[in-house]
Write a protein that holds these residues in place. Structure first.
Motif, PDB file in Angstrom:
ATOM      1  N   HIS A  55      28.762 -18.292 -21.774  1.00 20.93           N
ATOM      2  CA  HIS A  55      28.740 -17.359 -20.648  1.00 20.93           C
ATOM      3  C   HIS A  55      28.950 -15.928 -21.131  1.00 20.93           C
ATOM      4  O   HIS A  55      28.247 -15.002 -20.694  1.00 20.93           O
ATOM      5  CB  HIS A  55      29.843 -17.722 -19.646  1.00 20.93           C
ATOM      6  N   LYS A  74      24.022 -18.857 -11.596  1.00 20.87           N
ATOM      7  CA  LYS A  74      24.348 -20.084 -12.322  1.00 20.87           C
ATOM      8  C   LYS A  74      25.536 -20.797 -11.680  1.00 20.87           C
ATOM      9  O   LYS A  74      25.542 -22.029 -11.577  1.00 20.87           O
ATOM     10  CB  LYS A  74      24.655 -19.776 -13.788  1.00 20.87           C
ATOM     11  N   ASP A  95      24.389 -22.472  -8.505  1.00 22.68           N
ATOM     12  CA  ASP A  95      23.575 -23.625  -8.857  1.00 22.68           C
ATOM     13  C   ASP A  95      24.462 -24.779  -9.332  1.00 22.68           C
ATOM     14  O   ASP A  95      24.236 -25.943  -8.979  1.00 22.68           O
ATOM     15  CB  ASP A  95      22.583 -23.224  -9.954  1.00 22.68           C
ATOM     16  N   ASP A  96      25.505 -24.467 -10.109  1.00 22.02           N
ATOM     17  CA  ASP A  96      26.424 -25.498 -10.589  1.00 22.02           C
ATOM     18  C   ASP A  96      27.184 -26.146  -9.427  1.00 22.02           C
ATOM     19  O   ASP A  96      27.495 -27.348  -9.466  1.00 22.02           O
ATOM     20  CB  ASP A  96      27.428 -24.902 -11.578  1.00 22.02           C
TER      21      ASP A  96
END
Length: 419
Positions: free
Chosen positions: A298, A321, A324-325
């Motif tokens: 990250h 992200k 989405d996770d």
């Protein structure tokens, strides 16, 4: 001779006056288009979906179709205007046409009279091929369509002389315009990816990347199978002397960050630069930040985006992200966002100015630890499902969400290397 004197004097006076009149008409005091660039996770998600679809479906030589929302085309134009010219742009789409407005600041210390804004407006009309540009206006100065066509032909000739740019331009076959979508028809060229990769990195940048890649390969052999991100960055920062980097600390930092990012992700630089296949290869390593390899990834991805693009793009991608996770992966993690924000600030400082770039390199070369890169994170919520995130924080930008983000921002600002 006297009979020629008056016409000559008239021409000498008329030409500068004509030029001044054109400048007065073309350059204005204020921008007609003045918009901020606002990137959201949804924008990044839609862009990712388009890229993923065509990466898996397109094959060399075939015709492919990409469908783009007018709002996304508008955002992309404004982002490029801001990024490349510190300006603003707007795309207003109708059926079979689109109006493009662009405002760019003009500054000149040599000719203060021309300081102001270059405001351009033109209409793209759908044709059987690529759109035709009509009704162009620069400030108060309208351009005849015949003159616009002549300029377009000159631009096309210039593109033809550069095989790398022409490969991308020549791949386009048609753009269909409607209020609902832009339909881009293109032919995928086998050599196109290779040409595009080669065009992204100039000769000086390749030299820097090779230097850091070689240094990384030598150090990684000694470091073993697991390494600390702080150690990797310190070793790379010591690899180039101040004499070699005089006046180019920002460029050196970009190359160093890019090499470190690819290594942390376990991706070969060959993916970006085909000739890197012949360069020294560091052995695979698990790189951690404060004991976690996801933090290292990250941090470095955000640093690379901030160093090569801008902070808004890095923030949007990092937040996308996490959302989405929360739906499909390990869950929403404020810890990962802390690593994203620290990496973004690191990349930002690395290229803010030559003084800032040298200061950062000096701190890294003198030796840093993981705690200098990653803020305290153990009390931050992570592994939140979408339902749990909504229960605790309702939505992004709620008071509860902003409170956690403010805590992260304060901790990142307190990192020694970023002060």
């Amino acid at each position: 001779m006297r009979k020629y004197a008056l016409p000559v004097v008239g021409v000498l006076v008329a030409v500068p006056l004509a030029l001044l009149t054109i400048l007065w008409l073309a350059i204005e005091d204020r921008p007609r288009t003045d918009r901020k660039v606002i990137l959201t996770p949804e924008h990044v998600g839609r862009a990712k979906a388009i890229i993923d679809t065509h990466r898996h479906r397109a094959s060399p030589g075939m015709l492919a179709v990409a469908r783009v929302r007018p709002a996304d085309a508008d955002l992309a134009a404004n982002y490029l205007a801001s990024r490349l010219g510190n300006g603003s742009a707007q795309v207003a789409v109708a059926d079979r046409s689109a109006i493009i407005r662009l405002s760019l600041p003009m500054t000149s210390t040599a000719l203060p009279a021309i300081n102001g804004y270059l405001n351009l407006e033109g209409t793209l009309l759908q044709t059987d091929g690529l759109p035709a540009l009509r009704s162009v206006r620069i400030g108060k100065l309208p351009l005849p369509d015949a003159f616009t066509e002549l300029i377009a032909l000159r631009v096309e000739d210039w593109l033809r002389r550069d095989s790398e740019y022409w490969a991308g331009f020549d791949a386009l076959r048609q753009i269909r315009i409607s209020r609902d979508e832009l339909v881009v028809v293109y032919r995928w060229i086998d050599a196109f990816p290779h040409d595009m990769k080669a065009s992204m990195v100039d000769e000086h940048e390749r030299g820097r990347l090779l230097s850091y890649q070689s240094l990384l390969a030598a150090n990684s052999t000694r470091n073993g199978g697991v390494g600390s991100l702080a150690t990797i960055l310190s070793q790379l920062a010591r690899g180039t002397s101040p004499a070699q980097s005089a006046g180019e600390a920002m460029a050196d930092n970009r190359a160093m960050i890019l090499v470190a990012t690819f290594h942390v992700l376990g991706i070969s630089l060959e993916k970006l630069l085909p000739e890197a296949a012949r360069w020294p290869h560091p052995p695979p390593q698990k790189i951690t930040l404060d004991g976690r390899d996801d933090f290292a990834k990250h941090f470095m991805v955000s640093a690379a985006i901030a160093a090569y693009a801008d902070t808004a793009l890095a923030d949007a991608i990092g937040l996308y992200k996490e959302i989405d996770d929360s739906r499909y992966g390990s869950g929403f993690s404020f810890n990962d966002i802390a690593a994203d924000r620290a990496g973004t600030k690191f990349g930002e400082k690395a290229v803010a100015s030559e003084d800032s770039a040298r200061d950062l390199r000096g701190q890294m070369a003198s030796g840093i630890e993981d705690r200098d890169l990653m803020p305290e994170w153990k009390d931050l919520p992570e592994y939140l499902s979408e339902a749990e995130f909504k229960r605790r924080f309702t939505e992004i930008d709620s008071p509860a969400y902003r409170a956690v983000m403010q805590k992260i921002e304060h901790r990142v600002a307190d990192l020694r290397i970023l002060r």
